[in-house]
Scaffold this active site. Structure first.
Site, mmCIF file in Angstrom:
data_model
loop_
_atom_site.group_PDB
_atom_site.id
_atom_site.type_symbol
_atom_site.label_atom_id
_atom_site.label_comp_id
_atom_site.label_asym_id
_atom_site.label_seq_id
_atom_site.Cartn_x
_atom_site.Cartn_y
_atom_site.Cartn_z
ATOM 1 N N TYR A 30 -0.753 -0.762 10.499
ATOM 2 C CA TYR A 30 -1.096 -1.034 9.102
ATOM 3 C C TYR A 30 0.033 -0.577 8.183
ATOM 4 O O TYR A 30 0.551 -1.353 7.368
ATOM 5 C CB TYR A 30 -2.398 -0.337 8.713
ATOM 6 C CG TYR A 30 -2.810 -0.629 7.290
ATOM 7 C CD1 TYR A 30 -3.540 -1.770 6.984
ATOM 8 C CD2 TYR A 30 -2.442 0.216 6.247
ATOM 9 C CE1 TYR A 30 -3.889 -2.064 5.667
ATOM 10 C CE2 TYR A 30 -2.791 -0.061 4.933
ATOM 11 C CZ TYR A 30 -3.510 -1.201 4.653
ATOM 12 O OH TYR A 30 -3.849 -1.493 3.352
ATOM 13 N N SER A 53 0.851 -1.179 0.000
ATOM 14 C CA SER A 53 0.000 0.000 0.000
ATOM 15 C C SER A 53 0.890 1.233 0.000
ATOM 16 O O SER A 53 2.031 1.188 0.479
ATOM 17 C CB SER A 53 -0.893 0.012 1.251
ATOM 18 O OG SER A 53 -1.540 1.260 1.412
#
Length: 257
Positions: free
Chosen positions: A148, A138
């Site tokens: 994350y 990401s």
């Protein structure tokens, strides 16, 4: 005919990879937790494209799930030519709002599973002198975004390091770093997206097409959109403190996938 194994195959980026690879004539091994959904997807892709689509139900947050996919990847009688490590999720909330158990589960799916499945797939590819691995990370990997972002940063570093070590072997490894993609990702995590500008959203099918082009070109890192390439270039020049302030206002729950 080559075979691709895709984790998190039933929705979003994983489903887009399945559609594109089936269209291109690849057989598939579809991996996810929902057996019925996998079966429907496999039947549809078989009927539309005439490929073979195998179903493998596995939860990569638990040991048995990872082990079952490892076993399939290392089966010399049914070689996997392309592995797409796409399975992932987001936790809603900032640091200390999310339980340590949930954070550890994220690390198991985003890091341990990626490491183990890549390690299971690559030896056979290297022996055959060809193959590829796409590890979906990401753009959050390049921003201060808690667990994350940290897990996705690990995916990028691991993939690029392994790609360097395997240079010349015929095996290509690439970290794919999308921005915001219109998938079920945010809905599943109970995350609102009303504050995300429309221009920041990407189409999953176009993203996958760009990613496969980058893989064919031998890139070890793919940010498959000019808008996000520009944003990440600007992020490199911005002070870390400023980036931290911006990302804390949007909240970790809005991490791209």
């Amino acid at each position: 005919m080559t075979t691709a194994l895709i984790t998190g195959a039933t929705a979003g980026i994983g489903a887009a990879f399945a559609r594109r690879l089936a269209t291109d004539g690849h057989n598939l091994v579809l991996v996810a937790r929902d057996t019925e959904r996998l079966r429907r997807q496999a039947t549809e892709l078989h009927d539309l494209h005439g490929i073979e689509a195998e179903v493998l139900t596995a939860d990569l947050a638990i040991e048995d799930g990872i082990s079952s996919v490892e076993e399939r990847l290392s089966d010399p009688r049914n070689a996997i030519d392309l592995l797409v490590n796409n399975a992932g999720f987001g936790n809603k909330g900032r640091f200390l709002d999310v339980s340590v158990a949930d954070e550890l589960m994220m690390l198991k799916v985003h890091c341990e599973a990626v490491l183990r499945l890549t390690s299971a797939a690559v030896p056979g590819m290297r022996d055959r002198g060809r193959g590829g691995v796409v590890n979906v990370a990401s753009v959050a990997a390049f921003l201060p975004r808690g667990t994350y972002g940290a897990s996705k940063a690990w995916v990028v570093q691991f993939t690029q390091g392994a790609a360097r070590d395997l240079a010349g072997s015929g095996v290509r490894l690439m970290a794919l770093c999308p921005g915001f993609v219109r998938t079920e990702f945010h809905e599943r995590a109970g995350m609102g997206t009303d504050n995300i500008p429309g221009w920041m959203w990407l189409d999953a099918d176009k993203l996958v097409a760009a990613a496969l082009t980058d893989l064919a070109r031998g890139k070890s890192l793919s940010i498959p959109d000019p808008r996000y390439k520009a944003l990440m270039g600007a992020a490199k020049l911005a002070p870390r403190g400023l980036l931290g302030g911006i990302t804390s206002k949007t909240g970790r729950k809005y991490g791209p996938q």
